[in-house]
Design an enzyme around this catalytic site. Structure first.
Site, PDB file in Angstrom:
ATOM      1  CB  ILE A 131      -0.893   0.064   1.268  1.00 50.50           C
ATOM      2  CG1 ILE A 131      -1.707  -1.203   1.425  1.00 50.50           C
ATOM      3  CG2 ILE A 131      -1.788   1.291   1.241  1.00 50.50           C
ATOM      4  CD1 ILE A 131      -2.497  -1.250   2.734  1.00 50.50           C
ATOM      5  CE  LYS A 200       3.886  -3.780   9.163  1.00 47.06           C
ATOM      6  NZ  LYS A 200       3.100  -4.989   8.893  1.00 47.06           N
ATOM      7  N   GLY A 297       3.120 -10.225   1.778  1.00 43.50           N
ATOM      8  CA  GLY A 297       3.244 -11.124   0.622  1.00 43.50           C
ATOM      9  C   GLY A 297       4.350 -10.645  -0.306  1.00 43.50           C
TER      10      GLY A 297
HETATM   11  P1  NDP Z   1      12.795 -13.843   4.853  1.00 39.24           P
HETATM   12  O1  NDP Z   1      13.221 -14.492   6.132  1.00 39.24           O
HETATM   13  O2  NDP Z   1      11.971 -14.594   3.894  1.00 39.24           O
HETATM   14  O3  NDP Z   1      14.085 -13.332   4.065  1.00 39.24           O
HETATM   15  C1  NDP Z   1      15.225 -12.752   4.666  1.00 39.24           C
HETATM   16  C2  NDP Z   1      16.433 -13.199   3.852  1.00 39.24           C
HETATM   17  O4  NDP Z   1      17.561 -12.442   4.279  1.00 39.24           O
HETATM   18  C3  NDP Z   1      16.757 -14.689   4.066  1.00 39.24           C
HETATM   19  O5  NDP Z   1      17.092 -15.273   2.833  1.00 39.24           O
HETATM   20  C4  NDP Z   1      17.946 -14.631   5.011  1.00 39.24           C
HETATM   21  O6  NDP Z   1      18.821 -15.721   4.875  1.00 39.24           O
HETATM   22  C5  NDP Z   1      18.633 -13.353   4.533  1.00 39.24           C
HETATM   23  N1  NDP Z   1      19.516 -12.794   5.550  1.00 39.24           N
HETATM   24  C6  NDP Z   1      19.264 -12.667   6.873  1.00 39.24           C
HETATM   25  N2  NDP Z   1      20.327 -12.107   7.486  1.00 39.24           N
HETATM   26  C7  NDP Z   1      21.252 -11.887   6.525  1.00 39.24           C
HETATM   27  C8  NDP Z   1      22.577 -11.354   6.533  1.00 39.24           C
HETATM   28  N3  NDP Z   1      23.159 -10.940   7.645  1.00 39.24           N
HETATM   29  N4  NDP Z   1      23.250 -11.279   5.353  1.00 39.24           N
HETATM   30  C9  NDP Z   1      22.679 -11.735   4.219  1.00 39.24           C
HETATM   31  N5  NDP Z   1      21.438 -12.264   4.141  1.00 39.24           N
HETATM   32  C10 NDP Z   1      20.724 -12.325   5.285  1.00 39.24           C
HETATM   33  O7  NDP Z   1      12.067 -12.483   5.271  1.00 39.24           O
HETATM   34  P2  NDP Z   1      11.018 -11.642   4.421  1.00 39.24           P
HETATM   35  O8  NDP Z   1      11.485 -11.518   3.031  1.00 39.24           O
HETATM   36  O9  NDP Z   1       9.652 -12.126   4.696  1.00 39.24           O
HETATM   37  O10 NDP Z   1      11.123 -10.224   5.171  1.00 39.24           O
HETATM   38  C11 NDP Z   1      12.225  -9.372   4.987  1.00 39.24           C
HETATM   39  C12 NDP Z   1      11.923  -8.029   5.646  1.00 39.24           C
HETATM   40  O11 NDP Z   1      10.785  -7.457   5.010  1.00 39.24           O
HETATM   41  C13 NDP Z   1      11.542  -8.135   7.126  1.00 39.24           C
HETATM   42  O12 NDP Z   1      12.000  -6.968   7.767  1.00 39.24           O
HETATM   43  C14 NDP Z   1      10.034  -8.151   7.120  1.00 39.24           C
HETATM   44  O13 NDP Z   1       9.475  -7.653   8.301  1.00 39.24           O
HETATM   45  C15 NDP Z   1       9.759  -7.211   5.967  1.00 39.24           C
HETATM   46  N6  NDP Z   1       8.465  -7.382   5.329  1.00 39.24           N
HETATM   47  C16 NDP Z   1       8.035  -8.619   4.966  1.00 39.24           C
HETATM   48  C17 NDP Z   1       6.834  -8.783   4.319  1.00 39.24           C
HETATM   49  C18 NDP Z   1       6.318 -10.113   3.917  1.00 39.24           C
HETATM   50  O14 NDP Z   1       5.170 -10.172   3.461  1.00 39.24           O
HETATM   51  N7  NDP Z   1       7.071 -11.188   4.038  1.00 39.24           N
HETATM   52  C19 NDP Z   1       5.991  -7.624   4.011  1.00 39.24           C
HETATM   53  C20 NDP Z   1       6.554  -6.348   4.422  1.00 39.24           C
HETATM   54  C21 NDP Z   1       7.744  -6.256   5.053  1.00 39.24           C
HETATM   55  P3  NDP Z   1      18.587 -17.004   5.849  1.00 39.24           P
HETATM   56  O15 NDP Z   1      17.240 -17.534   5.521  1.00 39.24           O
HETATM   57  O16 NDP Z   1      19.686 -17.913   5.476  1.00 39.24           O
HETATM   58  O17 NDP Z   1      18.683 -16.485   7.247  1.00 39.24           O
HETATM   59  N1  HSE Z   2       4.313 -10.005   8.910  1.00 42.69           N
HETATM   60  C1  HSE Z   2       3.884  -8.767   8.353  1.00 42.69           C
HETATM   61  C2  HSE Z   2       2.372  -8.813   8.214  1.00 42.69           C
HETATM   62  C3  HSE Z   2       4.515  -8.539   7.026  1.00 42.69           C
HETATM   63  O1  HSE Z   2       1.789  -9.905   8.318  1.00 42.69           O
HETATM   64  O2  HSE Z   2       1.759  -7.764   8.023  1.00 42.69           O
HETATM   65  C4  HSE Z   2       4.200  -7.197   6.412  1.00 42.69           C
HETATM   66  O3  HSE Z   2       4.785  -6.161   7.137  1.00 42.69           O
END
Ligand code: NDP
Ligand code: HSE
Length: 404
Positions: A131, A200, A297
């Site tokens: 959003i 948030k 997502g």
């Molecule tokens: P994930 O856990 O799916 O992805 C995080 C990735 O970053 C993993 O592949 C992880 O590797 C890698 N990682 C972690 N630490 C390191 C590091 N020190 N160096 C390099 N790579 C690293 O998380 P999401 O993608 O779901 O979320 C990412 C961010 O976005 C979070 O802050 C979350 O709150 C935010 N967010 C997520 C949403 C969602 O819908 N999922 C929506 C909005 C925001 P490994 O798995 O090996 O640890």
């Molecule tokens: N875990 C968070 C949620 C991801 O469900 O809204 C998006 O910030």
């Protein structure tokens, strides 16, 4: 060509690469240049994935490449994201992130560093997933005295509450589904206990009121105490239970809280279902505006991050002003916040209706035929502090939910 790097190749990070690849031509047209992901940083290997060719494990490769102008972070957590953000800005790279933990804790400082360096620190995806809400707050409601912000700010909990309500499903089963769909945080306690929504609303109120609102100061309750019986009561009253983040400014007194609330059909947030989020912003001359979309997502969130990358590419070397001072804003104590409350008491042998009426005043009784052993009612509006004192004087209390 504008070179970028993506930190973290999980749900959001892999989505960023996918959005850029899928919409390559549209992005090039709008940007007037090609946005290329030159590096992806992750801890893991991705054998057979095309990203292998640009995968690095050492962040120095990115930091030391002067051709990289934009760094997008999607690793999550405060560290090492904070250190990487500072290093990127110090090394002449604009930085954007979906990481609300990072933004809530260090947003003000990173905005200042970006300003000093004539770069940008952007965080559109950190609230409400896909959003557009951060940019409108920074750029569209600028003439307004913002009186109130109300939001369904967490996709996971809205998904859980929707499926529990509409399909009678079990809390833990639906949480597992939300995790499989990539909606939930790595530790889903952050979602279900309200901590994610708390960060948030801290970000939104910092932007709305121009100073640092510390998330630690915000009274926060999650949805783990909500039972199928509460949902049944809500439905019997034509209401829906939603996890709401609210910030308000009453005569200069700023308050914020996160809690489940029973919304009536008149509320614009009532019909927000599934993983969708929505935020209403009330301005003194604007009145209400509402922002709606997928709150979590892979692709919706990634699209919001890519929108920051494109803006940062367009404005490289030019800082976009964001008013979020590092000076802490004092919040009104939550006991002063006013609400109306739905209360359930058990009707033991010595249940005394008169005592309830005397304590709470002009109550509205709610009867659920399947619960003859309970006395349920809605209180008049009163302060949280006053309510708690009364509520806690009843030993036969079962649950209470605010009425929004
Ligand atoms: P994930 O856990 O799916 O992805 C995080 C990735 O970053 C993993 O592949 C992880 O590797 C890698 N990682 C972690 N630490 C390191 C590091 N020190 N160096 C390099 N790579 C690293 O998380 P999401 O993608 O779901 O979320 C990412 C961010 O976005 C979070 O802050 C979350 O709150 C935010 N967010 C997520 C949403 C969602 O819908 N999922 C929506 C909005 C925001 P490994 O798995 O090996 O640890
Ligand atoms: N875990 C968070 C949620 C991801 O469900 O809204 C998006 O910030």
């Amino acid at each position: 060509m504008i070179k970028a790097a993506v930190l973290g190749y999980g749900t959001v990070g892999s989505g960023i690469v996918e959005v850029i690849n899928t919409n390559k031509e549209i992005i090039a047209k709008r940007l007037g240049d090609v946005l290329e992901v030159a590096y992806v940083l992750d801890l893991r290997e991705f054998p057979g994935n095309p990203v292998e060719k640009i995968l690095v494990h050492d962040v120095d490769v990115i930091m030391n490449d002067p051709e990289v102008k934009i760094v997008a972070e999607a690793m999550g957590g405060v560290e090492p994201a904070y250190t990487f953000a500072k290093r990127a800005l110090e090394n002449g790279k604009s930085f954007c992130t979906s990481n609300k933990e990072l933004v809530a804790k260090h947003g003000a400082e990173l905005i200042r560093i970006a300003r000093e360096k004539n770069l940008n620190f952007m965080f559109e995806a950190s609230v409400g997933g896909g959003i557009p809400i951060i940019r409108p707050l920074i750029a569209c409601v600028t003439p307004e005295n913002i009186l109130e912000i109300n939001g369904i700010l967490n996709g996971t909990t809205n998904y859980i509450l929707t499926r529990m309500t509409e399909e009678g499903l079990d809390f833990n089963d639906v949480l597992r589904e939300a995790q499989q769909k990539g909606y939930a945080e790595r530790n889903p306690e952050a979602d279900v206990e309200g901590y994610d929504a708390c960060r948030k609303i801290a970000i939104l109120s910092s932007l709305a009121y121009g100073g640092q609102v510390d998330f630690e100061d915000i009274h926060t309750e999650g949805i783990t105490g909500i039972t199928p019986v509460d949902i049944e009561y809500a439905e019997s009253m034509g209401r829906a239970i939603k996890l709401i983040g609210r910030a308000s400014n009453k005569d200069g007194k700023i308050s914020a809280m996160v809690a489940p609330m029973m919304l009536s059909k008149d509320s614009p947030l009532y019909a927000v279902r599934d993983v969708f989020n929505a935020i209403t912003v009330t301005g003194n001359t604007l009145s209400d505006v509402m922002f709606y979309g997928k709150g979590a997502g892979k692709l919706p969130t990634a699209s919001a991050v890519v929108s920051d990358m494109i803006e940062e590419a367009m404005k490289y070397g030019e800082n976009v002003k964001i008013l979020w001072d590092e000076k802490k804003l004092e919040l009104a104590h939550y006991s002063e916040i006013e609400n109306s409350f739905f209360v359930r008491l058990s009707k033991g042998e010595d249940f005394d209706e008169e005592r309830v009426v005397k304590a709470f005043g002009d109550i509205l009784q709610v009867v659920l035929e399947s619960r003859p052993d309970e006395y349920a009612f809605i209180t008049p509006v009163m302060s949280e502090g006053e309510f708690l004192k009364k509520y806690e004087s009843f030993e036969n209390r079962l649950n209470m939910i605010r009425v929004g």
